[in-house]
Design an enzyme around this catalytic site. Structure first.
Site, PDB file in Angstrom:
ATOM      1  N   SER A 286       0.803  -1.228   0.000  1.00 39.08           N
ATOM      2  CA  SER A 286       0.000   0.000   0.000  1.00 39.08           C
ATOM      3  C   SER A 286       0.834   1.276   0.000  1.00 39.08           C
ATOM      4  O   SER A 286       0.304   2.358  -0.245  1.00 39.08           O
ATOM      5  CB  SER A 286      -0.940   0.012   1.211  1.00 39.08           C
ATOM      6  OG  SER A 286      -0.197  -0.020   2.420  1.00 39.08           O
ATOM      7  N   GLY A 287       2.132   1.172   0.260  1.00 38.25           N
ATOM      8  CA  GLY A 287       2.993   2.349   0.246  1.00 38.25           C
ATOM      9  C   GLY A 287       3.392   2.748  -1.160  1.00 38.25           C
ATOM     10  O   GLY A 287       3.043   2.079  -2.143  1.00 38.25           O
ATOM     11  N   TYR A 288       4.149   3.826  -1.267  1.00 37.46           N
ATOM     12  CA  TYR A 288       4.546   4.309  -2.594  1.00 37.46           C
ATOM     13  C   TYR A 288       5.453   3.313  -3.318  1.00 37.46           C
ATOM     14  O   TYR A 288       5.255   3.027  -4.503  1.00 37.46           O
ATOM     15  CB  TYR A 288       5.245   5.666  -2.480  1.00 37.46           C
ATOM     16  CG  TYR A 288       4.331   6.787  -2.068  1.00 37.46           C
ATOM     17  CD1 TYR A 288       3.106   7.002  -2.709  1.00 37.46           C
ATOM     18  CD2 TYR A 288       4.682   7.650  -1.034  1.00 37.46           C
ATOM     19  CE1 TYR A 288       2.270   8.027  -2.326  1.00 37.46           C
ATOM     20  CE2 TYR A 288       3.852   8.688  -0.644  1.00 37.46           C
ATOM     21  CZ  TYR A 288       2.649   8.871  -1.295  1.00 37.46           C
ATOM     22  OH  TYR A 288       1.819   9.894  -0.910  1.00 37.46           O
ATOM     23  N   ILE A 289       6.450   2.779  -2.632  1.00 38.45           N
ATOM     24  CA  ILE A 289       7.325   1.801  -3.284  1.00 38.45           C
ATOM     25  C   ILE A 289       6.565   0.511  -3.544  1.00 38.45           C
ATOM     26  O   ILE A 289       6.726  -0.114  -4.600  1.00 38.45           O
ATOM     27  CB  ILE A 289       8.589   1.564  -2.441  1.00 38.45           C
ATOM     28  CG1 ILE A 289       9.540   2.756  -2.604  1.00 38.45           C
ATOM     29  CG2 ILE A 289       9.298   0.277  -2.859  1.00 38.45           C
ATOM     30  CD1 ILE A 289      10.840   2.638  -1.860  1.00 38.45           C
TER      31      ILE A 289
ATOM     32  N   CYS B  34      17.493   4.633  -1.039  1.00 40.20           N
ATOM     33  CA  CYS B  34      17.564   5.537  -2.196  1.00 40.20           C
ATOM     34  C   CYS B  34      18.754   6.493  -2.086  1.00 40.20           C
ATOM     35  O   CYS B  34      19.513   6.666  -3.054  1.00 40.20           O
ATOM     36  CB  CYS B  34      16.255   6.305  -2.352  1.00 40.20           C
ATOM     37  SG  CYS B  34      15.705   7.208  -0.881  1.00 40.20           S
TER      38      CYS B  34
ATOM     39  N   ASN C 272      13.792   8.219  -6.847  1.00 36.86           N
ATOM     40  CA  ASN C 272      13.917   7.498  -5.577  1.00 36.86           C
ATOM     41  C   ASN C 272      12.987   6.301  -5.465  1.00 36.86           C
ATOM     42  O   ASN C 272      13.276   5.343  -4.737  1.00 36.86           O
ATOM     43  CB  ASN C 272      13.662   8.448  -4.401  1.00 36.86           C
ATOM     44  CG  ASN C 272      12.308   9.126  -4.475  1.00 36.86           C
ATOM     45  OD1 ASN C 272      12.061   9.934  -5.377  1.00 36.86           O
ATOM     46  ND2 ASN C 272      11.425   8.826  -3.546  1.00 36.86           N
TER      47      ASN C 272
END
Length: 330
Positions: free
Chosen positions: A10-13, A142, A297
């Site tokens: 569910s996170g960006y990455i 990153c 990133n």
């Protein structure tokens, strides 16, 4: 087909991992997990993935050849034993990137120190052979990715380096905090970590150079620029010769333009891609080198590098599923 599961999607990455894996010609996504969003369709959390027929689950009983752990720092070490031996694992957190002594210095006590040495540091440009044989890979941070790849060719020229990092808001993850809301984050150039940044440990481990980070939040959603300074008395040609160690690397672009807006790396020109752009300037009068490295990133600094590692681990062409240029303009 490689069966892949993303734990903590569910996170960006995590969302970028799902996006990249969904387009990968050799991958079938068998599970994406989230405690908070279990049962919901993926596009309810990642609206760019509307049309992708996947739902979040909170069940770890899935069939997978590779498991991506896209969970917060400190969580992987708590849950990893549930997955050991069942699949290859690529951990996106900091839990297994660095040796026990460095981990305790920068992060505190480690709950599973006996597992650290079983992980391979997943920076393909430096550890391709080890990654190919690995069952467990720790994906680099990153800031560490940009700094290590920028500094590594010159590691024999200096024992210390100053690193100025400009980072975007997505680097902070998706969890809510006052510093990330729009009125506080917009239009900033904010120092948020002037010294002792945790990613310094990864740089020290990989290059043996003491890198002193100062990190600034800037008004970008994604992208990262590292400017690395060190003292050097020599000639510019030798610096270029050292940087050319990357000339055959599929995702390293050496920037040597002598004029124009694009004469130095800029994260604007790598967004959405797995490329890292690296260039340098040499101030011979003051014996000072400045190395510039730019990445997205979330891709080369996260999900893209993880897919690159997966390709190597499964004997695929390294660029599979990552063969696209950055989006522009952004």
């Amino acid at each position: 087909m490689i069966k892949a599961a993303v734990v903590g999607a569910s996170g960006y990455i995590g969302g970028e991992l799902v996006r990249l894996l969904a387009m990968h010609p050799e991958v079938e996504i068998t599970a994406i997990t989230s405690r908070q969003y279990a049962g919901k369709k993926v596009h309810k959390v990642h609206p760019n993935l509307r049309g992708l027929d996947l739902r979040f689950t909170n069940d770890y009983n899935f069939d997978a050849d590779v498991i991506f752990l896209a969970v917060p720092h400190g969580t992987s070490m708590k849950i990893i034993e549930e997955f050991l031996g069942s699949a290859k694992i690529i951990d996106m957190s900091a839990d297994f990137r660095i040796k026990k002594e460095l981990y305790e210095k920068y992060y505190g006590p480690h709950e599973k120190p006996e597992l650290i040495d079983r992980f391979t540091y997943g920076l393909p440009e430096l550890h391709r052979k080890e990654i190919k044989k690995a069952e467990l890979v720790a994906n680099p941070g990153c800031n560490a990715t940009a700094t290590i790849l920028g500094l590594y060719p010159f590691k024999d020229l200096t024992q210390e380096a100053i690193v100025d990092l400009k980072v975007s808001s997505s680097a902070g993850g998706r969890r809510e905090n006052i510093a990330s809301i729009h009125p506080e984050r917009s239009n900033v150039v904010r120092v948020y970590k002037p010294y002792h940044h945790r990613h310094e440990a990864e740089v020290l481990q990989e290059t043996r150079v003491k890198a002193m980070f100062t990190v600034h939040s800037v008004d970008l959603v994604r992208g990262l620029l590292a400017t690395i300074y060190f003292r050097y008395e020599g000639n510019e040609r030798e610096l270029l010769r050292k940087l050319l160690m990357y000339k055959d690397e599929p995702f390293v672009r050496i920037v040597t333009d002598k004029g124009g807006l694009q004469r130095y790396p800029d994260p604007k020109y790598v967004i959405g891609s797995n490329f890292i752009d690296i260039g340098f300037a040499y101030d011979s009068e003051n014996s000072r080198v400045m190395v510039f490295s730019a990445i997205d990133n979330l891709i080369k600094g996260g999900a893209g590098q993880a897919v690159q590692n997966m390709n190597i681990m499964f004997g695929l062409k390294e660029t599979t599923g990552l063969e696209y240029y950055p989006v522009y303009p952004v």
